[in-house]
Design an enzyme around this catalytic site. Structure first.
Site, PDB file in Angstrom:
ATOM      1  N   HIS A 233     -14.884   2.380 -18.301  1.00  0.00           N
ATOM      2  CA  HIS A 233     -16.231   2.543 -17.741  1.00  0.00           C
ATOM      3  C   HIS A 233     -17.242   2.592 -18.879  1.00  0.00           C
ATOM      4  CE1 HIS A 233     -14.659   3.616 -13.689  1.00  0.00           C
ATOM      5  NE2 HIS A 233     -13.614   3.968 -14.424  1.00  0.00           N
TER       6      HIS A 233
ATOM      7  N   HIS B  58     -10.386   2.001  -7.356  1.00  0.00           N
ATOM      8  CA  HIS B  58      -9.727   3.232  -7.779  1.00  0.00           C
ATOM      9  C   HIS B  58      -9.039   3.839  -6.552  1.00  0.00           C
ATOM     10  CE1 HIS B  58     -12.151   2.851 -11.343  1.00  0.00           C
ATOM     11  NE2 HIS B  58     -11.816   4.036 -11.827  1.00  0.00           N
TER      12      HIS B  58
ATOM     13  N   HIS C 240      -9.489  -1.483 -17.716  1.00  0.00           N
ATOM     14  CA  HIS C 240     -10.006  -0.325 -16.966  1.00  0.00           C
ATOM     15  C   HIS C 240     -10.734   0.597 -17.929  1.00  0.00           C
ATOM     16  CE1 HIS C 240      -9.073   3.134 -13.888  1.00  0.00           C
ATOM     17  NE2 HIS C 240     -10.299   3.221 -14.399  1.00  0.00           N
TER      18      HIS C 240
ATOM     19  N   ASP D  52      -9.943   3.902 -19.759  1.00  0.00           N
ATOM     20  CA  ASP D  52     -10.811   4.550 -18.769  1.00  0.00           C
ATOM     21  C   ASP D  52     -12.156   5.024 -19.356  1.00  0.00           C
ATOM     22  OD1 ASP D  52     -11.428   5.288 -16.187  1.00  0.00           O
ATOM     23  OD2 ASP D  52     -10.087   7.001 -16.091  1.00  0.00           O
ATOM     24  N   ASP D  53     -12.177   6.198 -19.931  1.00  0.00           N
ATOM     25  CA  ASP D  53     -13.406   6.776 -20.499  1.00  0.00           C
ATOM     26  C   ASP D  53     -13.037   7.348 -21.866  1.00  0.00           C
ATOM     27  OD1 ASP D  53     -15.134   6.720 -17.893  1.00  0.00           O
ATOM     28  OD2 ASP D  53     -13.258   7.696 -17.304  1.00  0.00           O
TER      29      ASP D  53
ATOM     30  N   GLU E 270      -5.649   8.382  -7.682  1.00  0.00           N
ATOM     31  CA  GLU E 270      -5.903   9.226  -8.866  1.00  0.00           C
ATOM     32  C   GLU E 270      -6.042  10.671  -8.380  1.00  0.00           C
ATOM     33  OE1 GLU E 270      -9.809   8.913 -10.629  1.00  0.00           O
ATOM     34  OE2 GLU E 270      -9.121   9.652 -12.587  1.00  0.00           O
TER      35      GLU E 270
END
Ligand code: ADE
Ligand code: ZN
Length: 341
Positions: free
Chosen positions: A16, A191, A14, A274-275, A194
């Site tokens: 991006h 997603h 996961h 994630d990021d 969240e």
């Protein structure tokens, strides 16, 4: 000395691509491409926000700085280099091609594929990607987006996701587009939970047919759904540091933090980043946080890593082979760690 959490072999499921752009790269690409990131943007203060919407605004601005095919190669290679430095052996990442409105998808995909090939040669890691559907743009745009992605189908495009701001964009309107993606042979994930409620997790299972949920934290608010997900073996790709920025659960050490509760409830929880630069982290750091703050014992860490590998989109034969190799490697590292080496 390289630490345990870096050395452990891991799968990142996961992440991006646009959320992995390093601040210095964002500034450099913006200057080269004549794009203004934000009035008076400075590298130290570029990545600041209070919630998911604020984060997505910066994410969109940074994405516009990525223009040429070689820009896409560069951000892909840099992202995978960071993953490799964190001990990732396999990476599954989301891309947001709609976030670069002036760049043809073909240009983007060619650059991304070149970056994957370059990282594979440099670090020996494998990587697959999934275009993320921007739920804020609605189902009609999602249908056209799926068509554009399928027209450029390549071996590295393993699946399709659903991302951006959850509430008030429930999963159900995307049922048809997900059915079509499934029929085309793409893997699917969404997603949910969240920023949105537990009902969006249930809706993603029921309407979209996913068995993989990105984040999923709100599941803890519905004990029946927790039991259902446990029985069905739903895979959750959790991202500890993200919760500090985009959710109501900002204290990672809280005894009721959802990732801790999901693990304690016996759900299949994996740890992901994630990021990473946007949330000031790395994959290895997310594992350290899971162990230090979220109550993951070293046995839990081992289980999460192997769960991630098992839930990845690699061919089953590769997963079976790697599971044996990784288990041995993990056990040797944990033994060394126990011996204080
Ligand atoms: N896109 C990138 N990161 C995201 C997140 N945490 N939630 C939704 N969409 C995203
Ligand atoms: Zn995400």
């Amino acid at each position: 000395m390289t630490d345990l959490f870096t050395l452990l072999p891991k799968a990142e499921l996961h992440l991006h691509l646009e959320g992995a752009i390093l601040p210095a790269t964002a500034m450099d690409l913006a200057a080269r491409n004549g794009v203004t990131l934000a009035a008076g943007a400075r590298v130290e203060t570029l990545y600041r926000y209070d919630d998911l919407a604020g984060f997505l605004a910066v994410y969109g601005a940074i994405a516009r700085a990525v223009v040429s095919q070689d820009d896409f190669r560069r951000i892909t290679f840099e992202m995978l280099a960071s993953c490799a430095a964190s001990g990732a052996r396999h990476v599954e990442f989301f891309i947001s091609p709609h976030a670069h409105p002036d760049v043809p998808f073909a240009t983007q995909f060619a650059g991304i594929r070149a970056g994957i090939a370059q990282a594979r040669a440099a670090y020996g890691l494998t990587a697959l990607f999934a275009p993320g559907i921007n739920r804020e743009q609605g189902p009609a745009a999602a249908e056209a987006y799926l068509d554009a992605c399928l027209a450029l189908r390549c071996p590295e495009m393993a699946g399709i996701g659903l991302d951006y701001n959850e509430a008030p964009y429930p999963p159900e309107p995307f049922a048809a587009v997900f059915a079509r993606a499934r029929a085309a042979g793409l893997q699917i994930t969404a997603h949910a939970g969240e920023g949105g409620p537990a009902a969006y997790v249930a809706g993603s299972l029921d309407a979209l047919g996913v068995m993989r949920i990105d984040h999923g934290y709100a599941v803890v608010n519905d004990p029946d759904l927790v039991a259902r997900c446990r029985a069905a073996g739903v895979l959750f790709t959790c991202c500890p540091s993200t919760t500090r920025f985009t959710t109501i659960w900002r204290d990672l050490t809280a005894p009721d933090h959802p990732i801790r509760r999901m693990k304690d409830a016996g759900l299949r929880v994996t740890i992901n980043s994630d990021d990473p630069p946007f949330f000031g982290t790395t994959l290895a750091e997310e594992y350290r946080i899971a162990h230090r703050d979220l109550g993951f014992s070293l046995a839990d860490i081992r289980a999460s890593i192997l769960t991630g590998l098992a839930g990845s989109w690699l061919p089953q034969a590769d997963k079976d082979r790697l599971a044996g190799e990784w288990a041995q490697e993990i056990d040797a590292l944990l033994q060394d760690h126990a011996d204080g080496l």
